[in-house]
Design a protein around this motif. Sequence first.
Motif, short mmCIF file in Angstrom:
data_model
loop_
_atom_site.label_atom_id
_atom_site.label_comp_id
_atom_site.label_asym_id
_atom_site.label_seq_id
_atom_site.Cartn_x
_atom_site.Cartn_y
_atom_site.Cartn_z
N SER A 38 0.83 -1.19 0.00
CA SER A 38 0.00 0.00 0.00
C SER A 38 0.87 1.25 0.00
O SER A 38 2.06 1.20 0.29
CB SER A 38 -0.92 0.01 1.22
OG SER A 38 -0.15 0.10 2.40
N VAL A 40 0.14 5.28 1.45
CA VAL A 40 -0.79 6.13 2.18
C VAL A 40 -0.18 7.51 2.34
O VAL A 40 0.99 7.63 2.70
CB VAL A 40 -1.11 5.53 3.57
CG1 VAL A 40 -2.07 6.42 4.33
CG2 VAL A 40 -1.66 4.13 3.46
N HIS A 42 -1.36 11.96 3.13
CA HIS A 42 -2.35 13.01 3.41
C HIS A 42 -2.65 13.75 2.11
O HIS A 42 -1.81 13.86 1.23
CB HIS A 42 -1.80 13.97 4.47
CG HIS A 42 -2.81 14.92 4.98
ND1 HIS A 42 -3.03 16.14 4.40
CD2 HIS A 42 -3.68 14.83 6.02
CE1 HIS A 42 -3.99 16.77 5.05
NE2 HIS A 42 -4.40 15.99 6.04
N ASN A 77 -8.45 4.67 -2.64
CA ASN A 77 -9.50 5.09 -1.71
C ASN A 77 -9.15 6.45 -1.14
O ASN A 77 -7.97 6.74 -0.91
CB ASN A 77 -9.63 4.09 -0.55
CG ASN A 77 -10.08 2.73 -1.02
OD1 ASN A 77 -11.16 2.59 -1.57
ND2 ASN A 77 -9.23 1.74 -0.83
N PHE A 78 -10.16 7.29 -0.89
CA PHE A 78 -9.97 8.61 -0.29
C PHE A 78 -10.99 8.77 0.82
O PHE A 78 -12.19 8.59 0.59
CB PHE A 78 -10.14 9.70 -1.35
CG PHE A 78 -9.91 11.07 -0.83
CD1 PHE A 78 -8.67 11.45 -0.33
CD2 PHE A 78 -10.94 12.01 -0.84
CE1 PHE A 78 -8.45 12.74 0.15
CE2 PHE A 78 -10.73 13.28 -0.37
CZ PHE A 78 -9.48 13.66 0.13
N ASP A 79 -10.53 9.09 2.03
CA ASP A 79 -11.46 9.22 3.16
C ASP A 79 -11.75 10.68 3.52
O ASP A 79 -12.30 10.96 4.59
CB ASP A 79 -10.93 8.46 4.39
CG ASP A 79 -9.70 9.10 5.01
OD1 ASP A 79 -9.27 10.19 4.57
OD2 ASP A 79 -9.15 8.50 5.95
N GLY A 80 -11.37 11.62 2.66
CA GLY A 80 -11.60 13.03 2.93
C GLY A 80 -10.34 13.75 3.40
O GLY A 80 -10.22 14.95 3.25
N THR A 81 -9.39 13.00 3.96
CA THR A 81 -8.13 13.60 4.40
C THR A 81 -6.91 12.81 3.94
O THR A 81 -5.83 13.37 3.83
CB THR A 81 -8.06 13.73 5.94
OG1 THR A 81 -8.18 12.44 6.53
CG2 THR A 81 -9.16 14.64 6.46
N ARG A 82 -7.09 11.51 3.71
CA ARG A 82 -5.95 10.65 3.31
C ARG A 82 -6.29 9.84 2.07
O ARG A 82 -7.41 9.37 1.92
CB ARG A 82 -5.60 9.66 4.42
CG ARG A 82 -4.90 10.24 5.58
CD ARG A 82 -4.48 9.17 6.56
NE ARG A 82 -5.54 8.18 6.75
CZ ARG A 82 -5.34 6.91 7.08
NH1 ARG A 82 -4.13 6.47 7.28
NH2 ARG A 82 -6.34 6.09 7.24
N TRP A 83 -5.27 9.67 1.23
CA TRP A 83 -5.35 8.76 0.10
C TRP A 83 -4.72 7.44 0.51
O TRP A 83 -3.67 7.43 1.15
CB TRP A 83 -4.57 9.29 -1.09
CG TRP A 83 -5.18 10.47 -1.77
CD1 TRP A 83 -4.84 11.78 -1.60
CD2 TRP A 83 -6.22 10.45 -2.75
NE1 TRP A 83 -5.61 12.57 -2.40
CE2 TRP A 83 -6.46 11.78 -3.12
CE3 TRP A 83 -6.97 9.43 -3.33
CZ2 TRP A 83 -7.43 12.11 -4.07
CZ3 TRP A 83 -7.93 9.77 -4.27
CH2 TRP A 83 -8.15 11.09 -4.63
N THR A 84 -5.33 6.35 0.12
CA THR A 84 -4.75 5.02 0.31
C THR A 84 -4.81 4.30 -1.03
O THR A 84 -5.85 4.28 -1.68
CB THR A 84 -5.53 4.19 1.35
OG1 THR A 84 -5.54 4.89 2.59
CG2 THR A 84 -4.92 2.82 1.54
#
Length: 95
Positions: A38, A40, A42, A77-84
Amino acid sequence: MNERFSYSGSAVIDGVQLPNVRLQENPPEGGLRSWEGSAVFHVSEAPEGFPANLDLNSPVLIELADGRRGQVLGFVNFDGTRWTIDLQGTGPAPN
């Protein structure tokens, strides 16, 4: 016995430089070897060209900082603050 592949550092995936990539080979299952990892970071650390220039719908080239290369599929994937980016190796681990 061969040591399993692992890597932690920067990598270029499909021409996009990613700062923090972790990869590892999984224990063999039924004689088959696989690897995954992975990246990860910001949202403020998103590299130039990400995600617009990153085509992860098919296997793409990953180039590790030490010169090894392989092929990966990626799932972003994006959770609004971090990209994974979850990475799944396709073929042998980078060599």
